[in-house]
Design a protein around this motif. Structure first.
Motif, PDB file in Angstrom:
ATOM      1  N   ASP A 170       0.833  -1.202   0.000  1.00  0.00           N
ATOM      2  CA  ASP A 170       0.000   0.000   0.000  1.00  0.00           C
ATOM      3  C   ASP A 170       0.873   1.260   0.000  1.00  0.00           C
ATOM      4  OD1 ASP A 170      -2.182  -1.705   0.167  1.00  0.00           O
ATOM      5  OD2 ASP A 170      -2.506  -1.374   2.312  1.00  0.00           O
ATOM      6  N   ILE A 171       1.911   1.252   0.821  1.00  0.00           N
ATOM      7  CA  ILE A 171       2.808   2.415   0.908  1.00  0.00           C
ATOM      8  C   ILE A 171       3.544   2.622  -0.412  1.00  0.00           C
ATOM      9  CG2 ILE A 171       4.899   3.286   2.033  1.00  0.00           C
ATOM     10  CD1 ILE A 171       3.828   1.892   4.621  1.00  0.00           C
ATOM     11  N   VAL A 172       3.990   1.539  -1.037  1.00  0.00           N
ATOM     12  CA  VAL A 172       4.656   1.646  -2.344  1.00  0.00           C
ATOM     13  C   VAL A 172       3.685   2.226  -3.370  1.00  0.00           C
ATOM     14  CG1 VAL A 172       5.618   0.297  -4.254  1.00  0.00           C
ATOM     15  CG2 VAL A 172       6.347  -0.164  -1.910  1.00  0.00           C
ATOM     16  N   GLY A 173       2.454   1.706  -3.389  1.00  0.00           N
ATOM     17  CA  GLY A 173       1.456   2.224  -4.328  1.00  0.00           C
ATOM     18  C   GLY A 173       1.152   3.685  -4.088  1.00  0.00           C
ATOM     19  N   ALA A 174       1.011   4.063  -2.819  1.00  0.00           N
ATOM     20  CA  ALA A 174       0.758   5.464  -2.482  1.00  0.00           C
ATOM     21  C   ALA A 174       1.917   6.340  -2.961  1.00  0.00           C
ATOM     22  CB  ALA A 174       0.549   5.617  -0.979  1.00  0.00           C
ATOM     23  N   GLY A 175       3.127   5.849  -2.786  1.00  0.00           N
ATOM     24  CA  GLY A 175       4.297   6.591  -3.257  1.00  0.00           C
ATOM     25  C   GLY A 175       4.280   6.778  -4.769  1.00  0.00           C
ATOM     26  N   PHE A 176       3.899   5.732  -5.498  1.00  0.00           N
ATOM     27  CA  PHE A 176       3.785   5.851  -6.956  1.00  0.00           C
ATOM     28  C   PHE A 176       2.742   6.891  -7.341  1.00  0.00           C
ATOM     29  CE2 PHE A 176       5.279   1.218  -7.699  1.00  0.00           C
ATOM     30  CZ  PHE A 176       6.584   1.630  -7.865  1.00  0.00           C
ATOM     31  N   GLY A 177       1.583   6.828  -6.684  1.00  0.00           N
ATOM     32  CA  GLY A 177       0.517   7.770  -7.011  1.00  0.00           C
ATOM     33  C   GLY A 177       0.873   9.204  -6.687  1.00  0.00           C
ATOM     34  N   LEU A 178       1.438   9.416  -5.503  1.00  0.00           N
ATOM     35  CA  LEU A 178       1.818  10.771  -5.093  1.00  0.00           C
ATOM     36  C   LEU A 178       2.917  11.335  -5.985  1.00  0.00           C
ATOM     37  CD1 LEU A 178       1.814  10.345  -1.207  1.00  0.00           C
ATOM     38  CD2 LEU A 178       0.127  11.587  -2.577  1.00  0.00           C
ATOM     39  N   SER A 179       3.958  10.546  -6.212  1.00  0.00           N
ATOM     40  CA  SER A 179       5.071  11.047  -7.015  1.00  0.00           C
ATOM     41  C   SER A 179       4.669  11.195  -8.482  1.00  0.00           C
ATOM     42  CB  SER A 179       6.309  10.160  -6.868  1.00  0.00           C
ATOM     43  OG  SER A 179       6.021   8.837  -7.251  1.00  0.00           O
ATOM     44  N   GLY A 180       3.837  10.292  -8.987  1.00  0.00           N
ATOM     45  CA  GLY A 180       3.372  10.415 -10.371  1.00  0.00           C
ATOM     46  C   GLY A 180       2.580  11.691 -10.584  1.00  0.00           C
ATOM     47  N   GLN A 181       1.679  11.978  -9.668  1.00  0.00           N
ATOM     48  CA  GLN A 181       0.876  13.199  -9.757  1.00  0.00           C
ATOM     49  C   GLN A 181       1.779  14.438  -9.619  1.00  0.00           C
ATOM     50  OE1 GLN A 181      -1.786  14.901 -10.828  1.00  0.00           O
ATOM     51  NE2 GLN A 181      -3.287  13.816  -9.588  1.00  0.00           N
ATOM     52  N   HIS A 182       2.735  14.368  -8.706  1.00  0.00           N
ATOM     53  CA  HIS A 182       3.656  15.503  -8.507  1.00  0.00           C
ATOM     54  C   HIS A 182       4.488  15.761  -9.760  1.00  0.00           C
ATOM     55  CE1 HIS A 182       6.415  18.268  -6.585  1.00  0.00           C
ATOM     56  NE2 HIS A 182       7.412  17.526  -7.039  1.00  0.00           N
ATOM     57  N   PHE A 183       5.079  14.701 -10.315  1.00  0.00           N
ATOM     58  CA  PHE A 183       5.919  14.885 -11.501  1.00  0.00           C
ATOM     59  C   PHE A 183       5.113  15.350 -12.705  1.00  0.00           C
ATOM     60  CE2 PHE A 183       8.881  11.894  -9.246  1.00  0.00           C
ATOM     61  CZ  PHE A 183       9.836  12.855  -8.998  1.00  0.00           C
ATOM     62  N   LEU A 184       3.871  14.905 -12.803  1.00  0.00           N
ATOM     63  CA  LEU A 184       3.009  15.383 -13.879  1.00  0.00           C
ATOM     64  C   LEU A 184       2.773  16.882 -13.742  1.00  0.00           C
ATOM     65  CD1 LEU A 184       1.240  14.740 -16.355  1.00  0.00           C
ATOM     66  CD2 LEU A 184      -0.649  14.378 -14.754  1.00  0.00           C
ATOM     67  N   ARG A 185       2.542  17.330 -12.520  1.00  0.00           N
ATOM     68  CA  ARG A 185       2.327  18.765 -12.289  1.00  0.00           C
ATOM     69  C   ARG A 185       3.588  19.578 -12.591  1.00  0.00           C
ATOM     70  NH1 ARG A 185      -1.170  18.603  -6.732  1.00  0.00           N
ATOM     71  NH2 ARG A 185      -2.921  17.487  -7.652  1.00  0.00           N
ATOM     72  N   VAL A 186       4.738  19.063 -12.188  1.00  0.00           N
ATOM     73  CA  VAL A 186       6.003  19.758 -12.475  1.00  0.00           C
ATOM     74  C   VAL A 186       6.212  19.830 -13.980  1.00  0.00           C
ATOM     75  CG1 VAL A 186       8.516  19.572 -12.275  1.00  0.00           C
ATOM     76  CG2 VAL A 186       7.073  19.209 -10.264  1.00  0.00           C
ATOM     77  N   TRP A 187       5.968  18.722 -14.661  1.00  0.00           N
ATOM     78  CA  TRP A 187       6.150  18.672 -16.114  1.00  0.00           C
ATOM     79  C   TRP A 187       5.204  19.652 -16.809  1.00  0.00           C
ATOM     80  CZ3 TRP A 187       2.857  16.663 -20.034  1.00  0.00           C
ATOM     81  CH2 TRP A 187       3.454  16.589 -21.293  1.00  0.00           C
ATOM     82  N   ARG A 188       3.945  19.675 -16.381  1.00  0.00           N
ATOM     83  CA  ARG A 188       2.974  20.606 -16.968  1.00  0.00           C
ATOM     84  C   ARG A 188       3.374  22.053 -16.699  1.00  0.00           C
ATOM     85  NH1 ARG A 188      -2.911  18.027 -15.591  1.00  0.00           N
ATOM     86  NH2 ARG A 188      -2.915  16.502 -17.274  1.00  0.00           N
ATOM     87  N   GLY A 189       3.930  22.305 -15.525  1.00  0.00           N
ATOM     88  CA  GLY A 189       4.342  23.666 -15.170  1.00  0.00           C
ATOM     89  C   GLY A 189       5.511  24.163 -16.010  1.00  0.00           C
ATOM     90  N   LYS A 190       6.358  23.228 -16.461  1.00  0.00           N
ATOM     91  CA  LYS A 190       7.541  23.624 -17.242  1.00  0.00           C
ATOM     92  C   LYS A 190       7.238  23.730 -18.728  1.00  0.00           C
ATOM     93  CE  LYS A 190      11.029  21.902 -14.131  1.00  0.00           C
ATOM     94  NZ  LYS A 190      12.150  21.001 -13.925  1.00  0.00           N
ATOM     95  N   LYS A 191       6.114  23.186 -19.167  1.00  0.00           N
ATOM     96  CA  LYS A 191       5.749  23.279 -20.589  1.00  0.00           C
ATOM     97  C   LYS A 191       5.446  24.718 -20.958  1.00  0.00           C
ATOM     98  CE  LYS A 191       2.842  20.570 -22.505  1.00  0.00           C
ATOM     99  NZ  LYS A 191       1.705  19.706 -22.803  1.00  0.00           N
ATOM    100  N   LYS A 192       5.943  25.137 -22.075  1.00  0.00           N
ATOM    101  CA  LYS A 192       5.696  26.497 -22.564  1.00  0.00           C
ATOM    102  C   LYS A 192       4.505  26.464 -23.521  1.00  0.00           C
ATOM    103  CE  LYS A 192       9.363  28.162 -20.615  1.00  0.00           C
ATOM    104  NZ  LYS A 192       9.234  28.582 -19.289  1.00  0.00           N
ATOM    105  N   PRO A 193       3.560  27.394 -23.357  1.00  0.00           N
ATOM    106  CA  PRO A 193       2.425  27.411 -24.290  1.00  0.00           C
ATOM    107  C   PRO A 193       2.875  27.794 -25.686  1.00  0.00           C
ATOM    108  CG  PRO A 193       2.273  29.199 -22.657  1.00  0.00           C
ATOM    109  CD  PRO A 193       3.481  28.395 -22.332  1.00  0.00           C
TER     110      PRO A 193
END
Length: 135
Positions: free
Chosen positions: A111-134
Motif C-alpha cells: 500500500d505504501i509503495v502504491g501510495a508513493g507511486f501515485g503521489l510522485s506520479g501526480q507531482h511529476f506530472l504537475r512539475v512537467w505541466r508547469g515547465k511546458k511552454k504554451p
C-alpha cells in the motif's frame, strides 16, 4: 462538491469496499477474471510478485492520485501521505474481522509503495505541466 473531491471520495469508498470483501468473494472475482482474460495463472507463476500485492499497489496508487486531484495544493501532500498510511493500517485491521481474510504487513508495505507511486506520479506530472511552454 468539486469533481476532484468527488473522484477522491469515490476512490476511497471503492478501495475500502474492495479491501474489506470476504475471501470467498475475492476468490470468485479472481477466478472469473481468470476465465475471461486467461492470463491470471500465468501472471502468478511468472511475475515473482503475488497478484495480491500488485492489487494493493494499484489500488493505493489510484487512491493517492485521486486524493491529489481533490486537494491539489502542495501543503496537503504530507497530510495525504499520513492519511494513506492510516487507511493502509485501517484496511488491514478491518481484514482481521472479515471471514476468509487476514492481515499482512507486506500488504501495508505494498500500500505504501502504491501510495508513493501515485503521489510522485501526480507531482511529476504537475512539475512537467508547469515547465511546458504554451504555443
Amino acid at each position: 462538491m468539486r469533481p476532484g473531491k468527488l473522484h477522491a471520495a469515490i476512490a476511497l469508498s471503492l478501495v475500502m469496499l474492495f479491501l474489506s470483501l470476504p475471501g470467498t468473494v475475492l476468490e470468485a472475482i479472481q477466478s472469473g477474471i481468470a476465465e475471461i482474460v486467461g492470463w491470471q495463472a500465468e501472471l502468478d507463476n511468472t511475475s515473482g510478485l503475488p497478484t495480491d500485492k500488485l492489487v494493493h499497489i494499484l489500488l493505493f496508487a489510484w487512491l493517492a492520485w485521486s486524493l491529489l486531484l481533490g486537494w491539489p495544493d502542495r501543503r496537503f501532500y504530507g497530510r495525504i501521505a499520513a492519511f494513506l498510511l492510516f487507511i493502509a493500517l485501517l484496511s488491514e485491521g478491518v481484514q482481521l474481522l472479515v471471514p476468509g481474510r487476514s492481515a499482512d504487513w507486506l500488504d501495508v508495505a505494498a500500500d505504501i509503495v502504491g501510495a508513493g507511486f501515485g503521489l510522485s506520479g501526480q507531482h511529476f506530472l504537475r512539475v512537467w505541466r508547469g515547465k511546458k511552454k504554451p504555443g
